[in-house]
Design an enzyme around this catalytic site. Structure first.
Site, short mmCIF file in Angstrom:
data_model
loop_
_atom_site.label_atom_id
_atom_site.label_comp_id
_atom_site.label_asym_id
_atom_site.label_seq_id
_atom_site.Cartn_x
_atom_site.Cartn_y
_atom_site.Cartn_z
N HIS A 31 4.24 12.12 7.23
CA HIS A 31 5.10 12.01 5.74
C HIS A 31 4.51 13.03 4.67
CE1 HIS A 31 6.12 7.79 6.81
NE2 HIS A 31 7.00 8.39 6.63
N CYS A 71 0.68 3.66 1.64
CA CYS A 71 1.94 3.01 2.44
C CYS A 71 1.86 1.60 2.33
CB CYS A 71 1.98 3.73 3.78
SG CYS A 71 0.61 3.79 4.73
C1 CIR Z 1 5.53 4.41 11.20
O1 CIR Z 1 5.33 5.54 12.06
O2 CIR Z 1 6.53 4.52 10.45
C2 CIR Z 1 4.28 3.71 10.78
N1 CIR Z 1 3.49 3.54 12.21
C3 CIR Z 1 3.12 4.32 9.81
C4 CIR Z 1 4.04 4.16 8.40
C5 CIR Z 1 3.00 4.79 7.55
N2 CIR Z 1 3.79 5.02 6.14
C6 CIR Z 1 3.40 5.79 5.26
O3 CIR Z 1 2.60 6.65 5.31
N3 CIR Z 1 4.05 5.66 4.09
#
Ligand code: CIR
Length: 258
Positions: free
Chosen positions: A160, A247
């Site tokens: 991201h 997150c």
């Molecule tokens: C994903 O791949 O969507 C989750 N395993 C990790 C999301 C992390 N989100 C973020 O950094 N905003």
């Protein structure tokens, strides 16, 4: 009051989505303990912590940031790029409805909140595998009446935008310039992460201090040298699920008096 929405670590976390890192064994107990510490730090730093219902069938539910973009004027409910994550928005809609007017992104748009970095009235959006052009366009349409402009940021090598760049004070970024094109940020200055800590750019601004994962002491030193007060939390187990500190919460002003 500043309010933080959080969601417990799911029992199915080991089946999380992964994009840029290899799968490794996640210790659920350690992950849960680290998330508890994270929530406690938010509370100790003056935030009202509101915990959403656990969703043990949704492996990535702990990473609430991806489900909504909350601004002072409205909240945009995203359509997460990973299909497995789309049902996560249901509980978030319910939690945000009392606080904001809601706008919903619709197909073919995809957008993860982790790709959205707001600096004043400019909304930078990572052109990642999770957030597409239609997502950026729908976001721009929703935010235009409020005077926000959306700008795409090319990424490479990270999940991201906020894996690569976060805001550490009103006009200073923390960045891994190998993962995000810093030209997109115009003249906004940045502190580069220590080269041996490529994952250190994901930080979280609390009212008086900047929260960082404990694993990045060299980057922390750079921030402290620049006058940014920091604190740390162990976050290594959720990092195996490709999550950082930003997150695990959605933070916004709830309009209630202190
Ligand atoms: C994903 O791949 O969507 C989750 N395993 C990790 C999301 C992390 N989100 C973020 O950094 N905003």
């Amino acid at each position: 009051m500043r309010r933080a929405l959080v969601r417990p670590v799911s029992e199915s976390l080991s089946r999380c989505e992964l994009t840029c890192i290899e799968r490794s064994v996640i210790d659920l107990e350690v992950a849960t303990g680290q998330h508890r510490d994270y929530c406690q730090i938010l509370a100790e730093n003056g935030l009202i912590v509101q915990t959403l219902p656990a969703a043990h069938d949704l492996p990535d539910a702990v990473f609430v940031e991806d489900t909504a973009v909350v601004l002072d004027e409205l909240a945009v409910i995203t359509r997460p790029g990973a299909e497995s994550r789309r049902p996560e928005v249901v509980a978030v809609i319910e939690a945000l409805a009392p606080w904001r007017e809601l706008v919903h992104l619709t197909a073919p748009a995809t957008l993860d909140g982790g790709d959205v970095l707001v600096v004043d009235r400019t909304v930078f959006v990572g052109a990642s595998a999770r957030s597409n052009e239609a997502g950026r366009q729908q976001l721009a349409t929703a935010l235009d009446p409020w005077g926000y402009q959306v700008r795409a940021v090319p990424l490479s090598g990270c999940l991201h935008l906020k894996s690569a760049v976060t805001l550490v004070s009103d006009e200073l970024l923390l960045a891994n310039p190998r993962w995000a094109s810093m030209e997109a940020f115009g003249g906004i200055p940045h502190i580069p992460v220590a080269p041996e800590e490529p994952h250190a750019a994901n930080s979280l601004r609390l009212p008086d201090r900047l929260l960082l994962p404990a694993a990045f002491p060299r980057t922390r030193e750079r921030l402290e040298d620049a006058g940014i007060a920091t604190l740390t939390v162990p976050a290594g187990e959720l990092a195996k699920a490709e999550g950082g500190v930003s997150c695990q919460s959605i933070i916004f002003d709830d309009g209630l008096a202190q």
